[in-house]
Design a protein around this motif. Structure first.
Motif, PDB file in Angstrom:
ATOM      1  N   ASP A 122     -26.890 -35.208  19.678  1.00 24.55           N
ATOM      2  CA  ASP A 122     -26.148 -34.518  18.621  1.00 24.55           C
ATOM      3  C   ASP A 122     -24.905 -35.324  18.242  1.00 24.55           C
ATOM      4  OD1 ASP A 122     -27.915 -32.416  18.641  1.00 24.55           O
ATOM      5  OD2 ASP A 122     -26.571 -31.016  19.672  1.00 24.55           O
ATOM      6  N   TYR A 171     -19.799 -29.801   8.954  1.00 21.85           N
ATOM      7  CA  TYR A 171     -20.241 -29.458  10.302  1.00 21.85           C
ATOM      8  C   TYR A 171     -20.258 -27.945  10.499  1.00 21.85           C
ATOM      9  CZ  TYR A 171     -15.181 -29.273  11.239  1.00 21.85           C
ATOM     10  OH  TYR A 171     -13.849 -28.978  11.202  1.00 21.85           O
ATOM     11  N   ASN A 174     -20.905 -29.229  15.197  1.00 22.32           N
ATOM     12  CA  ASN A 174     -22.059 -30.115  15.151  1.00 22.32           C
ATOM     13  C   ASN A 174     -22.282 -30.570  13.696  1.00 22.32           C
ATOM     14  OD1 ASN A 174     -24.312 -31.356  16.360  1.00 22.32           O
ATOM     15  ND2 ASN A 174     -25.632 -29.739  15.575  1.00 22.32           N
ATOM     16  N   VAL A 234     -21.213 -34.944  16.888  1.00 21.18           N
ATOM     17  CA  VAL A 234     -20.230 -33.867  16.851  1.00 21.18           C
ATOM     18  C   VAL A 234     -18.903 -34.359  16.301  1.00 21.18           C
ATOM     19  CG1 VAL A 234     -21.288 -32.577  18.754  1.00 21.18           C
ATOM     20  CG2 VAL A 234     -19.555 -34.288  19.256  1.00 21.18           C
ATOM     21  N   TYR A 272     -24.766 -27.830  22.899  1.00 21.08           N
ATOM     22  CA  TYR A 272     -24.953 -29.183  22.392  1.00 21.08           C
ATOM     23  C   TYR A 272     -25.983 -29.925  23.231  1.00 21.08           C
ATOM     24  CZ  TYR A 272     -20.678 -27.977  19.986  1.00 21.08           C
ATOM     25  OH  TYR A 272     -19.750 -27.345  19.215  1.00 21.08           O
ATOM     26  N   LYS A 322     -22.187 -23.463  16.761  1.00 22.44           N
ATOM     27  CA  LYS A 322     -23.112 -23.965  17.782  1.00 22.44           C
ATOM     28  C   LYS A 322     -22.315 -24.421  18.991  1.00 22.44           C
ATOM     29  CE  LYS A 322     -26.627 -27.373  18.784  1.00 22.44           C
ATOM     30  NZ  LYS A 322     -27.401 -28.494  18.320  1.00 22.44           N
ATOM     31  N   ILE A 338     -14.605 -29.935  21.033  1.00 21.39           N
ATOM     32  CA  ILE A 338     -15.573 -30.159  19.971  1.00 21.39           C
ATOM     33  C   ILE A 338     -15.381 -29.101  18.893  1.00 21.39           C
ATOM     34  CG2 ILE A 338     -18.021 -30.226  19.376  1.00 21.39           C
ATOM     35  CD1 ILE A 338     -18.584 -31.265  22.179  1.00 21.39           C
ATOM     36  N   ARG A 397     -21.405 -39.403  19.124  1.00 22.75           N
ATOM     37  CA  ARG A 397     -22.733 -38.957  19.533  1.00 22.75           C
ATOM     38  C   ARG A 397     -22.711 -38.609  21.025  1.00 22.75           C
ATOM     39  NH1 ARG A 397     -27.196 -39.521  16.776  1.00 22.75           N
ATOM     40  NH2 ARG A 397     -26.275 -41.128  15.453  1.00 22.75           N
TER      41      ARG A 397
END
Length: 181
Positions: free
Chosen positions: A80, A69, A171, A82, A76, A73, A168, A94
């Motif tokens: 996507d 990943y 990505n 993650v 989001y 980024k 998070i 997702r």
């Protein structure tokens, strides 16, 4: 025109001696060290690697797959996949809704902002969990609503609600399938 005598020719051959083997090995080790340091820096600050811990993203990602990943980024989008850190566990989910969206899950399925979602790659019904949050939910600022692709067994935002973007880790860029390794 100048010509070298035997003595001068011998001096030129003497100056072109091969580099000792230990010097070559030293240069090789230095190159390996530099490449290793670059890899450590890249996988510490730019990219991350994790293993898919469960079957909650089946069929897109199988349990045990190696995931790479991208960490930088932060914008989001819906759709996507993650990597998040939720309650001391790494999960792959997702994004189905972003800040300001109204999410409702009924017997008809997933509804975002009043529209039933037609998800082509989801093969399970999207139903609410009895022990989870109550619907409808408004996704707050700097939050996203996450669902696993295997909706019948995924532990996701239906249980713990919208998550902060700060949780998070990145990505998902690519998947390396585990083939009996």
């Amino acid at each position: 025109m100048w010509q070298a005598t035997d003595g001068e020719d011998f001096k030129m051959q003497e100056e072109r001696q091969p580099v000792p083997l230990l010097v070559d090995i030293g240069y090789l080790l230095l190159k390996i060290l530099i490449i290793g340091a670059l890899a450590v820096v890249m996988f510490t600050f730019l990219f991350g690697i994790c293993r898919n811990p469960d079957a909650s993203m089946t069929p897109a990602m199988k349990e045990g797959d190696l995931i790479i990943y991208y960490r930088l980024k932060k914008d989001y989008q819906v759709g996507d996949v993650v990597v998040i850190r939720q309650e001391k566990e790494t999960e792959l989910r997702r994004i189905v809704a972003r800040a300001g969206d109204v999410v409702d899950i009924t017997e008809e399925g997933l509804s975002v902002n009043g529209y039933i979602q037609q998800e082509d790659d989801i093969y399970m019904e999207t139903l609410p969990y009895s022990e989870g949050i109550t619907f409808p939910v408004i996704v707050g600022k700097n939050q996203v609503f996450l669902l696993g692709d295997n909706r019948s067994s995924a532990r996701d935002s239906r249980i713990y609600g919208p998550v902060d973007i700060a949780t998070i880790k990145g990505n998902v860029m690519t998947i390396m399938r585990r083939r009996n390794l």
